[in-house]
Design a protein around this motif. Structure first.
Motif, PDB file in Angstrom:
ATOM      1  N   ASP A  64      48.312  71.347  88.530  1.00  0.00           N
ATOM      2  CA  ASP A  64      47.133  72.197  88.878  1.00  0.00           C
ATOM      3  C   ASP A  64      46.414  71.499  89.898  1.00  0.00           C
ATOM      4  OD1 ASP A  64      46.742  72.397  85.287  1.00  0.00           O
ATOM      5  OD2 ASP A  64      47.130  74.163  86.793  1.00  0.00           O
ATOM      6  N   TYR A  65      45.237  72.165  90.244  1.00  0.00           N
ATOM      7  CA  TYR A  65      44.518  71.664  91.404  1.00  0.00           C
ATOM      8  C   TYR A  65      45.271  71.371  92.614  1.00  0.00           C
ATOM      9  CZ  TYR A  65      41.368  70.775  87.393  1.00  0.00           C
ATOM     10  OH  TYR A  65      40.740  70.939  86.258  1.00  0.00           O
ATOM     11  N   GLN A  99      32.946  71.160  91.212  1.00  0.00           N
ATOM     12  CA  GLN A  99      33.997  71.979  91.682  1.00  0.00           C
ATOM     13  C   GLN A  99      35.090  71.030  92.199  1.00  0.00           C
ATOM     14  OE1 GLN A  99      33.486  74.965  94.730  1.00  0.00           O
ATOM     15  NE2 GLN A  99      35.385  75.538  94.965  1.00  0.00           N
ATOM     16  N   VAL A 100      36.334  70.974  92.009  1.00  0.00           N
ATOM     17  CA  VAL A 100      37.372  70.274  92.169  1.00  0.00           C
ATOM     18  C   VAL A 100      37.972  70.669  93.483  1.00  0.00           C
ATOM     19  CG1 VAL A 100      39.740  69.395  91.641  1.00  0.00           C
ATOM     20  CG2 VAL A 100      37.899  69.529  89.889  1.00  0.00           C
ATOM     21  N   GLN A 101      38.096  70.024  94.482  1.00  0.00           N
ATOM     22  CA  GLN A 101      38.807  70.224  95.833  1.00  0.00           C
ATOM     23  C   GLN A 101      39.737  68.908  96.021  1.00  0.00           C
ATOM     24  OE1 GLN A 101      35.592  70.963  98.657  1.00  0.00           O
ATOM     25  NE2 GLN A 101      36.448  72.972  98.859  1.00  0.00           N
ATOM     26  N   LEU A 102      40.741  69.630  96.638  1.00  0.00           N
ATOM     27  CA  LEU A 102      41.776  68.678  97.205  1.00  0.00           C
ATOM     28  C   LEU A 102      42.000  68.907  98.506  1.00  0.00           C
ATOM     29  CD1 LEU A 102      44.714  68.879  94.792  1.00  0.00           C
ATOM     30  CD2 LEU A 102      42.868  67.362  94.808  1.00  0.00           C
ATOM     31  N   VAL A 103      41.768  68.114  99.476  1.00  0.00           N
ATOM     32  CA  VAL A 103      41.855  68.536 100.958  1.00  0.00           C
ATOM     33  C   VAL A 103      42.996  67.524 101.799  1.00  0.00           C
ATOM     34  CG1 VAL A 103      40.443  68.500 103.128  1.00  0.00           C
ATOM     35  CG2 VAL A 103      39.394  69.090 100.800  1.00  0.00           C
ATOM     36  N   GLU A 104      44.039  68.280 102.098  1.00  0.00           N
ATOM     37  CA  GLU A 104      44.843  67.599 102.975  1.00  0.00           C
ATOM     38  C   GLU A 104      44.429  67.506 104.348  1.00  0.00           C
ATOM     39  OE1 GLU A 104      47.398  70.222  99.921  1.00  0.00           O
ATOM     40  OE2 GLU A 104      45.442  70.433 101.249  1.00  0.00           O
ATOM     41  N   SER A 105      45.259  66.310 105.149  1.00  0.00           N
ATOM     42  CA  SER A 105      44.841  66.217 106.453  1.00  0.00           C
ATOM     43  C   SER A 105      46.216  65.392 106.898  1.00  0.00           C
ATOM     44  CB  SER A 105      43.638  65.453 106.717  1.00  0.00           C
ATOM     45  OG  SER A 105      43.576  64.168 106.111  1.00  0.00           O
ATOM     46  N   GLY A 106      46.187  65.336 108.336  1.00  0.00           N
ATOM     47  CA  GLY A 106      47.204  64.490 108.926  1.00  0.00           C
ATOM     48  C   GLY A 106      48.249  65.025 109.452  1.00  0.00           C
ATOM     49  N   GLY A 107      48.409  66.400 109.292  1.00  0.00           N
ATOM     50  CA  GLY A 107      49.669  67.016 109.620  1.00  0.00           C
ATOM     51  C   GLY A 107      49.381  67.354 111.029  1.00  0.00           C
ATOM     52  N   SER A 125      47.316  62.930 104.221  1.00  0.00           N
ATOM     53  CA  SER A 125      46.338  62.281 103.270  1.00  0.00           C
ATOM     54  C   SER A 125      46.037  63.365 102.376  1.00  0.00           C
ATOM     55  CB  SER A 125      45.100  61.605 103.791  1.00  0.00           C
ATOM     56  OG  SER A 125      45.558  60.367 104.519  1.00  0.00           O
ATOM     57  N   CYS A 126      45.493  63.118 100.931  1.00  0.00           N
ATOM     58  CA  CYS A 126      44.818  64.324 100.237  1.00  0.00           C
ATOM     59  C   CYS A 126      43.828  63.655  99.344  1.00  0.00           C
ATOM     60  CB  CYS A 126      46.077  64.738  99.243  1.00  0.00           C
ATOM     61  SG  CYS A 126      45.354  65.861  98.012  1.00  0.00           S
ATOM     62  N   ALA A 127      42.770  63.995  99.992  1.00  0.00           N
ATOM     63  CA  ALA A 127      41.363  63.400  99.066  1.00  0.00           C
ATOM     64  C   ALA A 127      40.963  64.515  98.184  1.00  0.00           C
ATOM     65  CB  ALA A 127      40.343  63.169 100.009  1.00  0.00           C
ATOM     66  N   ALA A 128      40.667  64.043  97.019  1.00  0.00           N
ATOM     67  CA  ALA A 128      40.187  65.009  95.656  1.00  0.00           C
ATOM     68  C   ALA A 128      38.551  64.683  95.632  1.00  0.00           C
ATOM     69  CB  ALA A 128      40.880  64.479  94.558  1.00  0.00           C
ATOM     70  N   SER A 129      37.975  65.502  95.380  1.00  0.00           N
ATOM     71  CA  SER A 129      36.526  65.389  95.007  1.00  0.00           C
ATOM     72  C   SER A 129      36.167  66.298  94.038  1.00  0.00           C
ATOM     73  CB  SER A 129      35.741  65.822  96.159  1.00  0.00           C
ATOM     74  OG  SER A 129      35.900  67.091  96.717  1.00  0.00           O
ATOM     75  N   GLY A 130      34.953  66.009  93.120  1.00  0.00           N
ATOM     76  CA  GLY A 130      34.504  66.819  92.167  1.00  0.00           C
ATOM     77  C   GLY A 130      34.958  66.245  90.864  1.00  0.00           C
ATOM     78  N   ARG A 131      36.054  65.591  90.840  1.00  0.00           N
ATOM     79  CA  ARG A 131      36.440  64.985  89.522  1.00  0.00           C
ATOM     80  C   ARG A 131      37.387  63.679  90.051  1.00  0.00           C
ATOM     81  NH1 ARG A 131      39.884  68.298  85.187  1.00  0.00           N
ATOM     82  NH2 ARG A 131      40.760  66.320  83.949  1.00  0.00           N
ATOM     83  N   ALA A 150      40.836  53.946  94.115  1.00  0.00           N
ATOM     84  CA  ALA A 150      39.391  53.896  94.313  1.00  0.00           C
ATOM     85  C   ALA A 150      38.904  54.906  95.297  1.00  0.00           C
ATOM     86  CB  ALA A 150      39.255  52.430  95.008  1.00  0.00           C
ATOM     87  N   LYS A 151      39.680  55.427  96.229  1.00  0.00           N
ATOM     88  CA  LYS A 151      39.415  56.508  97.054  1.00  0.00           C
ATOM     89  C   LYS A 151      39.829  57.969  96.493  1.00  0.00           C
ATOM     90  CE  LYS A 151      39.732  53.610 101.095  1.00  0.00           C
ATOM     91  NZ  LYS A 151      40.272  53.117 102.464  1.00  0.00           N
ATOM     92  N   ASN A 152      40.330  58.031  95.175  1.00  0.00           N
ATOM     93  CA  ASN A 152      40.964  59.261  94.741  1.00  0.00           C
ATOM     94  C   ASN A 152      41.786  60.198  95.774  1.00  0.00           C
ATOM     95  OD1 ASN A 152      40.659  60.831  92.419  1.00  0.00           O
ATOM     96  ND2 ASN A 152      38.701  61.838  93.020  1.00  0.00           N
ATOM     97  N   THR A 153      42.417  59.433  96.441  1.00  0.00           N
ATOM     98  CA  THR A 153      43.511  59.863  97.617  1.00  0.00           C
ATOM     99  C   THR A 153      44.861  59.563  97.257  1.00  0.00           C
ATOM    100  OG1 THR A 153      41.529  59.605  99.230  1.00  0.00           O
ATOM    101  CG2 THR A 153      43.709  59.630 100.071  1.00  0.00           C
ATOM    102  N   VAL A 154      45.586  60.149  97.705  1.00  0.00           N
ATOM    103  CA  VAL A 154      46.901  60.187  97.726  1.00  0.00           C
ATOM    104  C   VAL A 154      47.490  60.355  99.127  1.00  0.00           C
ATOM    105  CG1 VAL A 154      47.575  62.455  96.893  1.00  0.00           C
ATOM    106  CG2 VAL A 154      49.473  60.731  96.697  1.00  0.00           C
TER     107      VAL A 154
END
Length: 125
Positions: free
Chosen positions: A113-114, A1-9, A21-27, A75-79
């Protein structure tokens, strides 16, 4: 399952800085462009910034150009979104998303998407 999780606000005074930060998981999305959008109460979601898959090209809304910087670590799948000189009008929920539909411009949310769940940024005057 793909998830994007933002943080830092958070809450910051005008003129201050935040780093989202926005870390992706699942893909892995290392070959996809990514973007940030924001939505203020009562307003439509608007484009903030986008970055190409390798980070070589970045795009910004005129309202944030020169103040915000988008970057990525594949490498961290993060933007990331570094926000400087924040203004009260930057107050919004900020969302990251993956650019998948190339028939739309980077600034068009239909090209993405996502989406993440969003992180609140509040800038006090």
């Amino acid at each position: 399952q793909v998830q994007l999780v933002e943080s830092g606000g958070g809450l910051v005074q005008a003129g201050g800085s935040l780093r989202l930060s926005c870390a992706a998981s699942g893909r892995t999305f290392s070959t996809y462009a990514k973007g940030w959008f924001r939505q203020a109460p009562g307003k439509e979601r608007e484009f903030v910034a986008a970055i190409s898959w390798n980070g070589d090209n970045t795009y910004y809304a005129d309202s944030v150009k020169g103040r915000f910087t988008i970057s990525r670590d594949n490498a961290k799948n993060t933007v990331y979104l570094q926000m400087e000189s924040l203004k009260p009008e930057d107050t919004a929920v900020y969302y990251c998303a993956i650019y998948t539909t190339h028939q739309y411009a980077f600034g068009d949310p239909r090209g993405y998407d996502y989406w993440g769940q969003g992180t609140q940024v509040t800038v006090s005057s």
